[in-house]
Design an enzyme around this catalytic site. Structure first.
Site, PDB file in Angstrom:
ATOM      1  N   HIS A   1       0.824  -1.218   0.000  1.00 23.92           N
ATOM      2  CA  HIS A   1       0.000   0.000   0.000  1.00 23.92           C
ATOM      3  C   HIS A   1       0.847   1.251   0.000  1.00 23.92           C
ATOM      4  O   HIS A   1       1.943   1.276   0.572  1.00 23.92           O
ATOM      5  CB  HIS A   1      -0.913  -0.005   1.229  1.00 23.92           C
ATOM      6  CG  HIS A   1      -1.968  -1.066   1.174  1.00 23.92           C
ATOM      7  ND1 HIS A   1      -3.035  -0.992   0.320  1.00 23.92           N
ATOM      8  CD2 HIS A   1      -2.087  -2.226   1.857  1.00 23.92           C
ATOM      9  CE1 HIS A   1      -3.787  -2.075   0.483  1.00 23.92           C
ATOM     10  NE2 HIS A   1      -3.246  -2.833   1.397  1.00 23.92           N
TER      11      HIS A   1
ATOM     12  N   SER B   1       2.556  -4.683   3.812  1.00 20.97           N
ATOM     13  CA  SER B   1       3.306  -3.509   3.361  1.00 20.97           C
ATOM     14  C   SER B   1       4.264  -3.029   4.431  1.00 20.97           C
ATOM     15  O   SER B   1       5.383  -2.609   4.138  1.00 20.97           O
ATOM     16  CB  SER B   1       2.338  -2.367   3.035  1.00 20.97           C
ATOM     17  OG  SER B   1       1.226  -2.827   2.311  1.00 20.97           O
TER      18      SER B   1
ATOM     19  N   LYS C   1     -11.440  -1.362   2.871  1.00 21.99           N
ATOM     20  CA  LYS C   1     -10.947  -0.693   1.673  1.00 21.99           C
ATOM     21  C   LYS C   1     -11.791  -1.075   0.463  1.00 21.99           C
ATOM     22  O   LYS C   1     -11.622  -0.529  -0.607  1.00 21.99           O
ATOM     23  CB  LYS C   1      -9.491  -1.086   1.421  1.00 21.99           C
ATOM     24  CG  LYS C   1      -8.508  -0.562   2.457  1.00 21.99           C
ATOM     25  CD  LYS C   1      -7.087  -0.770   1.953  1.00 21.99           C
ATOM     26  CE  LYS C   1      -6.039  -0.231   2.905  1.00 21.99           C
ATOM     27  NZ  LYS C   1      -5.949  -0.999   4.171  1.00 21.99           N
TER      28      LYS C   1
END
Lengths: 122, 493, 425
Positions: free
Chosen positions: B51, B353, B251
């Site tokens: 991300h 991430s 998300k």
């Protein structure tokens, strides 16, 4: 003896007609539906049902551990479990040629067991 | 009893990155993993995205770790041979109503210090021709990227092993050994081990370890299940990461390309009380499909070739910064009760991430506590990935087969995986010992036929290479054997 | 053996389609014919089909699969066909260059004058039928289980549930029972049998295995290994009917939910694929849209009898050889063959009427939905009926064949197109 009516699916050809069979014990009184071959099948099926049997036996020294085999003619259906038990104990040695007779007159049936393929020695 | 300086509990991406970070120093390090292979939890069942970091609530640990870690991925992927493509990502608004939803996200990106660009509808259509023609606008975050998430576990751990770290799979943490109020070691399902430091990277079960250490009884991990579809490469290809506008809980359901070349669709989000139930559901699949088709209308369910689900470990830890109202932040802190224990808990998105930064933070926490860390001489940062036949040029393939003819025998026809690759994985530093372990490493069995051609052949290779009977070869560890007995034995022995 | 750089005909796959094509190519003048096979021995899928039912038409015998294959393997060897075994084709180009990966020979590229694609089918997977549930060990396609039981010599389970009443599933039900396993249930989502009635009688009825039509798998249960299947009844739209769930304890789920022609190589070569058959668009010699690339067997569409696959292979192989020798002028005038009323698909997609001068042309099709009543299978050119055949019924599980006799040569030459339909009598 009582008269029994029962349904039977004919497998003589892919049509798969449902035959209506009336019988007394193993004596077939009448067959409705189906064709001449179907009626013959019904009689056979009720007196002496038979099937082609395909299975495999162990083999040593070949490319695979199993050799597929089959009956040379339709085998009596009630004795199929017995046949399979006999086959389970067989162990062949490669090389074996196509149609090699693995067993003659298996279980006194007059039917042979044949090899379905060749298997060379590796 | 064998003694280590540090024991890491958990072979997910956080544990593996931490092992690698610690391998730089003269420490005896052990990583234990309760499953029979590493990375079998959320680390290999996620959206495979690095991300950008625009999206976490500002000033949370999630935001900080994501922002710190994102730039690290270029060097890490290079050094460790992790497939990674910095493609950037789009949040796409469909229809005029959704356009307004992009503004708060852009603002948040700005506050988080992340580059965010506004894209017009026309521009979006040019960049992604398959996008819904009803697109009204989009946000582009250029620093996002696609990664192979399992490689993100395997590669750092292999590098760690190369540099002296020990790994034990099939080894579950069962308790602390405390003497005089001090931790001197841990108990596991495979014996006791001494240690001065314990890194709790146990994913969905990190709350159990926290409680055993006497910390935060109110801290609880709930797992949220996310289901995904994998689509046939030959039917659809995407080189982009597409997000819908976010909802309050997630998300959203993404449509994105992956480093393997397949398009991935998912995840949804449903609460799952059984922390190990990753079953795929009919409702989940329908939910995902409806949402995905909104972003990319040409997607058809006919292209589905595989389906999987991942369980995210959602913690309930409030953000440490009391001014921030957020109740699901990362926990990255030492135990308040047991010296030497560092908890890494509630690591859900953006956990993958953030992993390299979290690993760095562990090192910093150790230094803060007074640990003197001496650099290891001859530390080798490089891990050379093993050759992937299908990714090589024809001349490279010829050379590979000439060197080792097992690379000339294709075992997985759909993905073109060779016997040479399979054998290499079985004998590598963090070896593959099951069908699924080979699948995670090579992508074998994920193609159109979903393993129906390769399965008997792989079982046979595993049997041969591991020297075990075919009836002991498993899909994913003890209890998942493929074969019961040989055809002609009537009872299983 | 040495692999040459050039071959007249390269055949991909040594199943019945490939073997017949290779033999016919050789017998019709091709000099060098190479068959490429990914397995270590030739025969293709027939090697694991150890049951009878093969050769009833061609040999008038009821042979097991391997026997049927052996006859053609022997003939191929006798006429001088070469075999490259344990080798996988990586790529075929439009201009007939074939690249192969082989442990023994490395990566090799050969140039063929003509190619025959005979890769057969793969099986439909659990993902494609979107089966919910966990992903434990014990979920296999019927073909994979068949390979284990019959060739490698292992039983992949003790208690089975089979999804799909296709022939492979039913055959395996009997096979597994023969080897001491228990088949708990066969579930079929359609309201009718997917395979042959004979198999229903001889594989399921004979062994007391229950078949439930209009049922499917709602859930797969089990973490490491399958522990149970949750079956459920469905309506005509395949929607589960709440309240009809039944948990069936078992350790294996076999999927027999359809075959899909394996055309990845074809697609990559630029061969156009019919989305209905999932196989190439072909003419009556089984040539694809690419001149010199032919196809034969299940790779074109799913056949029901291997004897027809052999026939198709012979046609394709002969045509490939004739193309090379110049005896056949390549793509000549063809007319489209359309699927008319009640017909889901027809193969071939186009035909060259001139070919009727040499012999009959067989048109093969499958009906959309079962018609359990007498039907006419008709070939019409516009309004004009050219020929028709009566059948007692039409079922999707059984391919229907209509033969266009040579006598129709003039009429077909005058036709612009042909439509094949199946109508009630």
């Amino acid at each position: 003896m009582a008269t029994i009516e029962e349904k039977l699916i004919c497998v003589t050809c892919p049509k798969g007609c449902t035959l209506m069979v009336t019988r007394e014990g193993k004596t077939v009184l009448s067959v409705e539906n189906g064709c001449k071959r179907g009626h013959e099948y019904a009689r056979q099926e009720l007196t002496d049902p038979r099937r082609m049997v395909a299975s495999s036996v162990k083999i040593k020294g070949g490319i695979h551990p199993l050799m597929p085999v089959y009956t040379s003619a339709p085998f009596p259906k009630p004795r199929i479990p017995e046949l399979l038990a006999v086959l389970r104990k067989v162990e062949l040695q490669a090389p074996v040629s196509l149609d090699h007779v693995v067993m003659t007159d298996v279980l006194g049936s007059g039917i042979d067991i044949k090899a379905s393929r060749e298997m060379r020695k590796i | 009893m064998k003694t280590f300086d540090v024991i890491i509990v958990g072979g997910g991406v956080v544990g593996c990155m931490t092992a690698r970070a610690l391998s730089k120093y003269s420490l005896r390090v052990l990583l234990i993993e309760k499953e029979e292979d590493i990375g079998m939890g959320a680390s290999s069942a996620n959206s495979a995205i690095i991300h950008a970091g625009h999206d976490p609530v500002p000033r949370t640990l999630k935001a900080e770790m994501n922002r710190l870690a994102n730039p690290m991925w270029d060097s890490i992927s290079e050094e460790l041979g992790i497939p990674f493509k910095r493609t950037g990502a789009y949040v796409v608004a469909i229809g005029q109503d959704e356009l307004g939803c992009l503004d708060p996200l852009e603002e948040r990106g700005r506050v988080n210090g992340i580059r965010v660009e506004c894209i017009s509808a026309d521009d979006m259509l040019k960049r992604e021709p398959l996008i819904n023609p009803g697109v009204s606008g989009a946000l582009f975050t250029p620093t996002a990227g696609m990664v192979d998430p399992f490689a993100a576990c395997l590669a750092p751990l292999e590098n760690a092993v190369l540099n002296g770290v020990e790994v034990m799979t099939d080894t579950a943490f069962t308790g602390f050994i405390v003497e005089g109020g001090k931790m001197t070691g841990i108990r596991t399902s495979r014996g006791d081990f001494g240690c001065r430091w314990l890194v709790n990277a146990a994913g969905a079960f990190s709350d159990d370890i926290m409680h055993l250490a006497g910390d935060a009884p109110e801290f609880e991990i709930r797992t949220r299940k996310g289901e995904y579809y994998i689509l046939d490469k030959s039917e659809i290809q995407l080189n982009n990461i597409l997000f819908p506008v976010p909802t309050s809980t997630s998300k959203g359901i993404l449509v994105l390309g992956s480093t393997h070349g397949n398009v991935l669709v998912g995840p949804n989000s449903s609460n799952e009380s059984d922390k190990e139930n990753s079953a795929v559901t009919r409702d989940g699949l329908e939910e995902i499909w409806g949402s995905a088709a909104k972003l990319v209308p040409s997607i058809t369910p006919r292209s589905i070739i595989a389906v999987f689900a991942g369980l995210r470990a959602t913690g309930n830890a409030p953000c440490r910064n009391k001014q921030v109202d957020y109740g699901h932040d990362f926990v990255i802190e030492p135990s308040s009760h047991l010296q030497g224990v560092i908890h890494l808990a509630g690591i859900e998105s953006p956990g993958l991430s953030a992993a390299p930064a979290i690993a760095q933070r562990v090192v910093e926490l150790m230094k803060d506590a007074g640990e003197i860390l001496t650099d290891k001489e001859n530390w080798n940062p490089i891990r050379v990935p093993r050759p992937r036949f299908n990714h090589l040029s024809r001349p490279e393939q010829v050379a590979l087969v000439a060197k080792d003819d097992r690379y000339g025998r294709i075992i997985c026809r759909c993905e073109m995986i060779t016997e040479g690759e399979i054998v290499a994985e079985i004998h590598s530093a963090v070896p593959a010992r099951t069908y699924d372990a080979i699948k995670r490493r090579t992508w074998l069995g994920t193609g159109r036929c979903l393993g129906s051609f390769d399965m008997p052949r792989v079982v046979s290779i595993l049997s041969r290479e591991l020297g075990i009977p075919a009836t002991e070869v498993t899909k994913k560890g003890r209890g998942s054997e493929f074969l019961f007995r040989s055809t002609k034995e009537v009872e299983a022995k | 053996m040495t692999i040459r750089k050039n071959y007249d005909v390269v055949v991909v796959g040594s199943g019945p389609g490939g073997l017949a094509a290779a033999i016919a190519a050789k017998k019709n003048g091709a000099q060098d014919v190479l068959v490429i096979e990914r397995d270590v021995e030739p025969g293709g899928i027939l090697l694991q089909c150890i049951h009878n039912g093969f050769g009833v038409e061609i040999f008038k015998q009821d042979l097991p699969g391997p026997s049927y294959a052996q006859r053609f393997i022997n003939e191929a060897l006798e006429v001088g066909v070469e075999f490259l075994l344990d080798s996988m084709v990586l790529e075929i180009t439009r201009d007939h260059r074939v690249t192969i990966a082989s442990k023994r020979y490395g990566i090799v590229t050969i140039q063929a004058k003509a190619v025959v694609l005979a890769m057969g089918c793969r099986e439909r997977t659990r993902a494609q039928v979107r089966l919910p549930g966990t992903r434990p060990a014990g979920v296999f396609t019927a073909g994979t289980a068949q390979r284990w039981v019959n060739v490698e010599g292992y039983m992949p389970g003790k208690n089975f549930v089979i999804l799909g009443s296709g022939d492979i599933g039913m055959i395996m039900a009997r096979r597994l029972t023969f080897e001491g396993a228990k088949v708990e249930r066969v579930l079929e989502v359609m309201p009718y049998l997917s395979g042959l009635t004979r198999n229903y009688v001889q594989c399921l009825l004979d062994y007391g295995i229950e078949l439930q039509l209009m049922h499917t798998v709602k859930n797969i249960i089990g973490k490491k290994r399958v522990e149970a299947i949750e079956a459920v009844a469905v309506d005509e739209k395949w929607n589960p009917i709440p309240g009809t769930e039944e948990v069936i304890p078992c350790d294996t789920l076999l999927l027999s939910v359809g075959l899909i022609p394996e055309n990845e190589l074809s697609r990559q070569a630029g061969v156009l694929i019919d989305p209905v058959t999932a196989g190439p668009f072909v003419d009556d010699t089984f040539q694809t849209n690419i001149p010199g690339i032919f196809s034969a067997g299940n790779v074109v569409h799913v056949y029901d009898l291997v004897d027809w696959v052999t026939e198709a292979g012979l046609t394709a192989g002969k045509a490939a050889a004739r193309l090379i020798s110049g005896a056949e002028p390549g793509h000549s005038k063809t007319i489209p063959v359309r699927a008319g009323e009640n017909v889901r698909y027809v193969v071939p997609h186009t035909l060259n009427p001139d070919h009727l001068a040499e012999g009959d042309i067989r048109v093969q099709m499958r009906v959309r939905a079962p018609i359990e009543a007498p039907v006419w299978v008709e070939a019409r050119a516009g309004e004009r009926m050219l020929t028709r055949k009566g059948e007692p019924y039409a079922r999707p599980g059984e391919m229907v064949t209509l033969t266009l006799k040579s006598a129709l040569l003039d009429e077909l030459k005058a036709a612009e197109e042909l439509t094949i339909a199946i109508v009630r009598r």
